[in-house]
Design a protein around this motif. Structure first.
Motif, short mmCIF file in Angstrom:
data_model
loop_
_atom_site.label_atom_id
_atom_site.label_comp_id
_atom_site.label_asym_id
_atom_site.label_seq_id
_atom_site.Cartn_x
_atom_site.Cartn_y
_atom_site.Cartn_z
N SER A 44 0.85 -1.20 0.00
CA SER A 44 0.00 0.00 0.00
C SER A 44 0.88 1.24 0.00
O SER A 44 2.02 1.19 0.46
CB SER A 44 -0.87 0.03 1.25
N PRO A 45 0.32 2.36 -0.51
CA PRO A 45 1.12 3.59 -0.46
C PRO A 45 1.33 4.07 0.98
O PRO A 45 0.54 3.75 1.86
CB PRO A 45 0.28 4.60 -1.24
N GLY A 46 2.40 4.83 1.18
CA GLY A 46 2.66 5.40 2.51
C GLY A 46 3.74 4.65 3.25
O GLY A 46 4.31 3.70 2.74
N ALA A 47 4.01 5.10 4.47
CA ALA A 47 5.06 4.49 5.28
C ALA A 47 4.61 3.11 5.74
O ALA A 47 3.49 2.94 6.20
CB ALA A 47 5.37 5.37 6.48
N VAL A 48 5.51 2.12 5.60
CA VAL A 48 5.16 0.74 5.95
C VAL A 48 4.78 0.62 7.43
O VAL A 48 3.82 -0.07 7.77
CB VAL A 48 6.34 -0.20 5.62
N ALA A 49 5.50 1.34 8.29
CA ALA A 49 5.23 1.26 9.73
C ALA A 49 3.82 1.76 10.04
O ALA A 49 3.09 1.15 10.83
CB ALA A 49 6.25 2.09 10.50
N SER B 132 1.01 19.03 0.17
CA SER B 132 2.32 18.55 -0.27
C SER B 132 2.62 17.18 0.31
O SER B 132 3.04 16.26 -0.40
CB SER B 132 3.42 19.51 0.17
N PHE B 133 2.40 17.03 1.62
CA PHE B 133 2.73 15.74 2.24
C PHE B 133 1.67 14.68 1.95
O PHE B 133 1.96 13.49 2.02
CB PHE B 133 3.01 15.92 3.73
N LEU B 134 0.47 15.12 1.59
CA LEU B 134 -0.55 14.18 1.12
C LEU B 134 -0.03 13.46 -0.13
O LEU B 134 -0.16 12.25 -0.28
CB LEU B 134 -1.84 14.94 0.80
N GLN B 135 0.60 14.24 -1.01
CA GLN B 135 1.15 13.63 -2.23
C GLN B 135 2.30 12.68 -1.92
O GLN B 135 2.43 11.64 -2.55
CB GLN B 135 1.61 14.73 -3.18
N VAL B 136 3.13 13.06 -0.94
CA VAL B 136 4.22 12.16 -0.54
C VAL B 136 3.63 10.84 -0.04
O VAL B 136 4.06 9.76 -0.44
CB VAL B 136 5.09 12.82 0.56
N GLY B 137 2.61 10.94 0.81
CA GLY B 137 1.99 9.73 1.36
C GLY B 137 1.29 8.90 0.30
O GLY B 137 1.30 7.67 0.35
N ILE C 114 -0.04 10.72 6.46
CA ILE C 114 -0.61 9.41 6.78
C ILE C 114 -2.07 9.28 6.32
O ILE C 114 -2.63 8.18 6.32
CB ILE C 114 -0.53 9.08 8.29
N PHE C 115 -2.70 10.38 5.90
CA PHE C 115 -4.11 10.35 5.51
C PHE C 115 -4.42 9.36 4.38
O PHE C 115 -5.34 8.55 4.51
CB PHE C 115 -4.57 11.77 5.15
N PRO C 116 -3.63 9.35 3.28
CA PRO C 116 -3.92 8.38 2.21
C PRO C 116 -3.83 6.93 2.71
O PRO C 116 -4.66 6.10 2.33
CB PRO C 116 -2.83 8.65 1.17
#
Lengths: 197, 191
Positions: free
Chosen positions: A67-72, B9-14, B84-86
């Motif tokens: 899934s997208p995002g940080a694994v933790a 911006s961080f939404l896109q990163v996530g 972390i929202f996405p």
């Protein structure tokens, strides 16, 4: 199932508190990538608390990884939801992100000194050795279990996935997709065989 | 508005970093350095060093670091939430599908072939860290071996296999031991 009956013994607020403290603790001491935190979560929630069984933990790891995002963060969402539903999910996520938020907030005020401090660097180097040992310990547990199944396809996937990621830096997503394709093919081959019988 | 900008911006990163850790780095660089100019390239490389040295995912660490420098604590929280929202949405949906269809034989077969792959991925991550401990950033050669690091790893591994202690204590003890032993050796060499 044994794990469900042990779940019902503790009240929900108590479980949420335990979940929060466990994720907080794991996150506060986890240096390095998502796999490090997953090995620690496995030790806590599978081996120690018996809230999740080992196969399910591996499935959740695959989901968190793809899934997208940080694994933790993804892993804590899945584990929290599994253990205590929506409140569990929110609790586990807050427990996981709070330590980095606090640490980084503090460090942002004197980051230049921190990054160049020799003693900090030495302690972190030693901790890397410990992290590597913890990961190998968990890999031994899980790897031996898979080897015991004595399935040729499992051996093949293990070896191929390791070669692809370690020696060729193949993107993790492709490795998981490839394993999924092998699994799907396996299911259809088995079904055909059963029909012929 | 700066908070909305940080959040988006961080939404896109996530949303676009799949595979965690290093996969997120170029995305963070694009948002923070190239597009919005919140950090210089030098500050960004410091940020990556710190993010690697401290607990927590790189994306969350970066969100906090950038957020707090741009807009204080509220900025740090906004950026982290964006990051972390996405995950909250997408992972919830995947979890729902997993528990609903877990019993199907096709999914069973898929999951059982994912398990050895996941073990292999974890083994590879562990081996990369071990390589970093033993050889540092150097190429693999007999001269570059960090014997103290290697010995500490081996001892920690054997202790873990044999006595099953708390892993966090093992990790912290390794850090303290490494620091102390190096300090003692340095001191001995000076005399």
């Amino acid at each position: 199932m044994a794990e469900n009956s042990s779940n019902e013994k503790i009240s929900k607020p108590k479980m949420l508190l335990k979940l929060f403290l466990s994720t907080l603790y794991i996150s506060a001491f986890t240096f390095g990538g998502g796999f490090v935190i997953i090995t620690l979560m496995k030790k806590k929630f599978v081996d120690e608390l018996h809230w999740i069984d080992e196969d399910e933990m591996l499935d959740l790891t695959a989901l968190a990884q793809s899934s997208p995002g940080a694994v933790a963060v993804n892993a804590s969402i899945l584990i929290g939801k599994r253990i205590c539903g929506f409140p569990g999910m929110i609790t586990a996520v807050i427990g996981t992100v709070l330590p980095p938020i606090i640490t980084l907030s503090v460090i942002s005020f004197f980051y230049a000194e921190f990054a160049s401090n020799r003693y900090v660097a030495l302690a972190l180097k030693g901790m890397q050795a410990g992290v590597a040992a913890v990961i190998f310990d968990v890999v031994c547990d899980m790897g031996l279990k898979i080897l015991k199944n004595k399935k040729f396809t499992d051996y093949f996937i293990l070896a191929a996935a390791f070669t692809a990621t370690f020696f060729f830096n193949v993107n993790v997503i492709f490795i998981i997709l490839a394993a999924a394709v092998i699994g799907t093919a396996g299911a259809f081959i088995n079904r055909r065989r059963e029909k012929r019988k | 508005m700066i908070y909305l900008k940080l959040f988006l911006s961080f939404l896109q990163v996530g949303l676009f970093s799949i595979g965690g850790g290093y996969a997120a780095m170029p995305l963070i660089q694009y948002q923070v350095v190239d597009k919005n100019g919140w950090l210089s390239m030098g500050e960004f490389s410091d940020l990556i060093t710190i993010a690697e040295m401290t607990p927590g995912p790189i994306a969350v660490n970066s969100a906090t670091f950038v957020g707090i420098r741009i807009a204080g604590i509220a900025g740090a929280l906004t950026a982290t939430f964006g990051c972390i929202f996405p995950s909250l949405i997408i992972v919830s949906i995947l979890a729902f599908i997993y528990y609903k269809y877990k019993g199907l034989s096709v999914l069973q077969s898929v999951l059982s072939s994912l398990r050895p792959a996941v073990v292999a991925l974890i083994a590879s991550a562990g081996l990369s860290i071990l390589q970093l401990v033993v050889f540092g950033d150097e190429k693999i050669s007999a001269d570059a071996v960090n014997w103290l690091g290697a010995l500490l790893f081996l001892t920690a591994f054997l202790v873990l296999r044999k006595f099953k202690p708390n892993p966090v204590i093992v990790m912290l003890s390794c850090g303290v031991l490494y620091l102390l032993i190096t300090a003692v050796i340095d001191y001995a060499v000076k005399i």
